[in-house]
Design an enzyme around this catalytic site. Sequence first.
Site, mmCIF file in Angstrom:
data_model
loop_
_atom_site.group_PDB
_atom_site.id
_atom_site.type_symbol
_atom_site.label_atom_id
_atom_site.label_comp_id
_atom_site.label_asym_id
_atom_site.label_seq_id
_atom_site.Cartn_x
_atom_site.Cartn_y
_atom_site.Cartn_z
ATOM 1 N N GLU A 210 46.350 25.614 34.636
ATOM 2 C CA GLU A 210 47.510 26.478 34.393
ATOM 3 C C GLU A 210 48.299 26.035 33.049
ATOM 4 O OE1 GLU A 210 49.946 27.816 37.616
ATOM 5 O OE2 GLU A 210 48.204 28.592 38.641
ATOM 6 N N LYS A 342 51.802 38.532 44.375
ATOM 7 C CA LYS A 342 50.935 38.565 43.317
ATOM 8 C C LYS A 342 50.101 39.630 43.463
ATOM 9 C CE LYS A 342 49.756 33.629 44.000
ATOM 10 N NZ LYS A 342 49.234 32.710 44.809
HETATM 11 C C1 2PG Z 1 49.647 29.567 43.779
HETATM 12 C C2 2PG Z 1 48.653 30.304 42.566
HETATM 13 C C3 2PG Z 1 49.262 30.231 40.958
HETATM 14 P P1 2PG Z 1 46.256 30.390 42.569
HETATM 15 O O1 2PG Z 1 49.069 28.970 44.466
HETATM 16 O O2 2PG Z 1 50.609 29.943 43.846
HETATM 17 O O3 2PG Z 1 49.877 28.907 40.692
HETATM 18 O O4 2PG Z 1 47.466 29.529 42.446
HETATM 19 O O5 2PG Z 1 46.066 31.655 41.642
HETATM 20 O O6 2PG Z 1 45.072 29.472 42.504
HETATM 21 O O7 2PG Z 1 46.259 30.710 44.124
HETATM 22 MG MG MG Z 2 50.878 29.160 45.777
#
Ligand code: 2PG
Ligand code: MG
Length: 426
Positions: A210, A342
């Site tokens: 990231e 998300k």
């Molecule tokens: C999280 C996300 C973003 P990932 O754990 O919050 O940092 O990671 O997209 O790998 O789940």
């Molecule tokens: Mg997370």
Amino acid sequence: MIATQIHGVRGRQILDSRGRPTVEAEVVLAGGARATASAPAGASRGAAEAFELRDGDPAHFEGRGVITAAAHVSGEISAALVGRDGLDQAGVDGLMRKLDGTPQLSRLGGNAVLAVSIAVARAGAAAIGVPLYRRLSELAGGSEPTMPMPMVNILSGGLHAARGMDVQDFLVIPVGAASYSQALDWACRVRSAAALLCDRTGISTLLADEGGLSPGFTQSSDALDLMVRAFEHAGLKPGVDVAIALDIAANSLVDASGRYRFQRAGERLTSEEMIERLEAWTGRYPIVSIEDGLHEEDWAHWPTLTRRLGHIQLIGDDLFATQPARIARGVEIGAGNCALIKINQNGTLTGTLEALSTARAGGFATVVSARSGETEDTFIADLAVGSAAAQIKIGSVRNTERLAKYNQLSRIEEDGLPFAGWTRGR
Ligand code: 2PG
Ligand code: MG
């Protein structure tokens, strides 16, 4: 024919920031409005997330191809949506869920459905000539568009940095900033200071997934010390101007016996010991937010964590997986006090907005979040503003897939919207 009727939907395979395939959808409305959108992808994933459909053909992108999902967009999904009103977001999303017929969108693919869902929203906004965040505010029930407080990745470990450190993310929240642009300025200063301090001590400054640094410390406390030193080096007051947020990503620490394994530090903690550890760190460092401090199915201990540390922000990411029912359960039993949002964990825009309103109705804070695998799509910037989520997590201030979103927020800020600031846990 009405101008906002869906005229065509196409899917294609593009690449994300890890060079892995993802789905892009293109939606054309009858009046000529056209939009594309793409699905992000996580590395640390919750079991309750929408299903990511991958081809599994080892001869093509190591099995990670999304040709099948993209074909679902151009085929079944397109056939079902053509002629529908592109402004009927709930109808479009509901139809795709029904067409899929599985609880986690595993037949058509959550990646296929999500890309279409957000492309439809973008095309709809274009058709009626309003900024996307305004359209999203309307879909969110008329929330007042608000500039979010960013939480910005500075140091990475876990699955975002080849397990170079046990804790996944060390982030800065510019809690004392008076505007989004000031918050961004301060976060950039902290990121530069951290790189300089690493460089001085011979630590690699190469980028994690990231865009954060990965100093590879054995002890998490060394990373926390570096955060505070970076704040000071940047000329900012720890705990006043800037504070620390952690994403423990505890799912990725749990071993077969259910203990939390800090592999680098050589420790295995019970849930109680994990809570004590987080409490000790919070006592010693200016930490104002902890994400996924416990495993997604450790419902038994989440309320204890919340009782002990509820004066700061306790975010459920894998715990809630942007599923309204899981957030409602968290609200009911007091598991955390904030929901990470998300879009691809949920799978549709309508479901995501429902997750946001469930959290808000339960008195939980919300953070709209990117994934570790991203594209140049800036949808979440508009979503965070339009839904008045008040916080956004995009990653570090490096790499174009991250900067595209920060920059979109800078454009939106020109409209003179209020800034959410920081109210909790200082
Ligand atoms: C999280 C996300 C973003 P990932 O754990 O919050 O940092 O990671 O997209 O790998 O789940
Ligand atoms: Mg997370």
